[in-house]
Design an enzyme around this catalytic site. Structure first.
Site, PDB file in Angstrom:
ATOM      1  N   GLY A   1     -10.210  -1.245  -8.265  1.00 27.54           N
ATOM      2  CA  GLY A   1      -9.557   0.038  -8.492  1.00 27.54           C
ATOM      3  C   GLY A   1      -9.710   0.517  -9.930  1.00 27.54           C
ATOM      4  O   GLY A   1     -10.711   0.244 -10.601  1.00 27.54           O
ATOM      5  N   SER A   2      -8.677   1.211 -10.425  1.00 25.45           N
ATOM      6  CA  SER A   2      -8.795   1.962 -11.683  1.00 25.45           C
ATOM      7  C   SER A   2      -8.987   1.112 -12.928  1.00 25.45           C
ATOM      8  O   SER A   2      -9.331   1.652 -13.983  1.00 25.45           O
ATOM      9  CB  SER A   2      -7.565   2.857 -11.859  1.00 25.45           C
ATOM     10  OG  SER A   2      -7.553   3.867 -10.874  1.00 25.45           O
ATOM     11  N   VAL A   3      -8.772  -0.197 -12.856  1.00 31.22           N
ATOM     12  CA  VAL A   3      -9.074  -1.036 -14.023  1.00 31.22           C
ATOM     13  C   VAL A   3     -10.572  -1.042 -14.314  1.00 31.22           C
ATOM     14  O   VAL A   3     -10.996  -1.485 -15.378  1.00 31.22           O
ATOM     15  CB  VAL A   3      -8.573  -2.495 -13.856  1.00 31.22           C
ATOM     16  CG1 VAL A   3      -7.073  -2.572 -13.918  1.00 31.22           C
ATOM     17  CG2 VAL A   3      -9.100  -3.102 -12.570  1.00 31.22           C
TER      18      VAL A   3
END
Length: 433
Positions: free
Chosen positions: A158-160
């Site tokens: 995801g957004s990491v």
């Protein structure tokens, strides 16, 4: 007592019980009943730890003695090696205790945590929950618990992943820190459905830093398009995704970035677009923390290691030396991304990851879990960060599988903040702000 005797039998004892159980593994039995190492250190280093037995071969006389002239051979037994790990016992205990408490509080299925020295690649802490007692490994709830989820469980991060995309774009100079981007809340034409931001938010004109602060999906896609598919894939590979790190532990997996090569076209496609914000590809917590370590240390991807010394029975010692795999980005790009990650903690979605008196950088990730028929409502939560920003002492990842809370800023971020506060004090790092 007449008829009662004793038989000597060796056994392995683990004085720390559950502490670092998946890192260490356990001594089990093979099909013949012989001792054999399983999982973790025990499995990976089975041959070296076991050593070898000795023997005498020859002919005996009727009274039982060896006949010298009949020919005989002798081989001495060899002791196994001793291993000194890079794990810091105090940090391991504190961090894993907090992780286990938080897993229970948030109702997560599993949890993982790694703390790495970004300047060497040495693993100082590695936790995987639920744990087991290697002294009584047969009483574990499930054999799945033997696997170290920090290196075994691949998932869509995801957004990491967005800071990886940002680092590549800055390093290639396709954008600058002052560049702006107009977010309309949607990007059509790449996938069968428009790519949208979380909660379908629309941010309008944004700077590069705010793309990370607000975790703008369409902003990450914009960066990937500026890079082009070929360059984007090149950076994903150079940051160490899609291959095993080679850490000296049993059962490491490589993650999967095969979707990026399914379409032979050099144009940015749906898989490239979604990979820019960490969907459609998988990684392990170890790969994510190693990639962030490269940002923290000025752009160098280092080989992670967990063996400090191999001590041989003859007294010789092999010390592990840090190994630089490659320079992924230059120091300027690394510094710019680090500054953006500080803004994420100070101004964005990760305020609870901050530590008073220090500049802390990091990024949250709340990723839907894919399954048959598409993505479900269940999520994995991740936070990856490092501190202090100018001379990072550690980089840390915290990950929860299917926690019963909506967003990572309310699960992994506060856990990171609490452990980071302890670690900075533990390492006697003076406040800087």
């Amino acid at each position: 007592l007449p008829g009662v005797g004793f038989v000597r039998k060796t056994f392995r004892f683990y004085p720390e019980g559950k502490l670092a159980s998946q890192v260490i593994g356990f001594l089990g039995k093979d099909q013949s009943g012989n001792d054999v190492g399983r999982y973790g250190i025990e499995g990976y280093w089975q041959k070296e730890l076991a050593g070898s037995g000795g023997f005498v071969e020859g002919a005996r006389s009727p009274v039982g003695g060896l006949i010298p002239l009949a020919g005989w051979s002798f081989s001495a037994a060899k002791d196994g090696v001793d291993l000194l790990l890079t794990i810091d016992r105090g940090l391991q205990y504190k961090a894993c205790e907090k992780l286990a408490q938080a897993k229970q509080e948030y109702g997560a299925v599993s949890a993982a945590l790694i703390i790495m020295d970004p300047n060497t690649g040495a693993i100082r802490t590695m936790c995987s929950v639920p744990e087991f007692d290697p002294n009584q490994y047969g009483k574990a709830e499930s054999a799945d618990g033997y696997n170290n989820s920090a290196i075994f469980t691949q998932y869509e991060p995801g957004s990491v992943f967005k800071p990886i995309t940002m680092a590549a774009a800055l390093n290639e100079a396709v954008v600058t820190a002052d560049s702006s981007f107009n977010d309309t809340g949607s990007r059509s034409g790449l996938c069968s459905k428009p790519i949208k931001n979380a909660s379908e938010k629309v941010y309008g004109f944004q700077s590069m830093s705010v793309i990370l602060e607000n975790s703008v999906n369409t902003g990450a896609v914009y960066l990937a398009e500026k890079l082009g598919k070929k360059k984007f894939v090149e950076y994903v590979e150079n940051f160490g995704f899609g291959i095993k790190s080679g850490i000296e532990l049993d059962s490491e997996v490589s993650g999967n970035i095969d979707t990026l090569s399914e379409n032979k076209s050099e144009k940015v496609d749906c898989y490239t677009a979604t990979a820019s914000f960490g969907q459609g590809i998988t990684a392990t917590p170890l790969q994510m923390v190693s990639a962030f370590a490269a940002i923290a240390n000025g752009g160098k991807l280092l080989k992670p290691y967990i063996i400090e010394e191999v001590r041989h029975p003859d007294g010789t010692i092999d010390k592990t030396k840090p190994k630089e795999i490659r320079q992924v980005i230059d120091s300027r790009a690394a510094m710019l991304v680090s500054g953006m990650l500080v803004n994420v903690v100070d101004k964005g979605h990760a305020k609870q990851a901050g530590v008073k008196g220090y500049y802390v950088g990091g990024k949250t990730g709340t990723a839907q879990i894919s399954g048959l028929g598409g993505y479900s409502a269940e999520t994995n939560h991740t936070f990856v960060g490092f501190a202090p920003i100018n001379n990072p002492k550690f980089v840390m990842i915290v990950k929860f599988e299917k926690p019963q809370r909506a967003w990572a800023d309310g699960t992994t971020a506060p856990v990171f903040g609490e452990i980071a506060d302890f670690a900075l004090d533990y390492y006697h790092v003076p406040p800087e702000r």
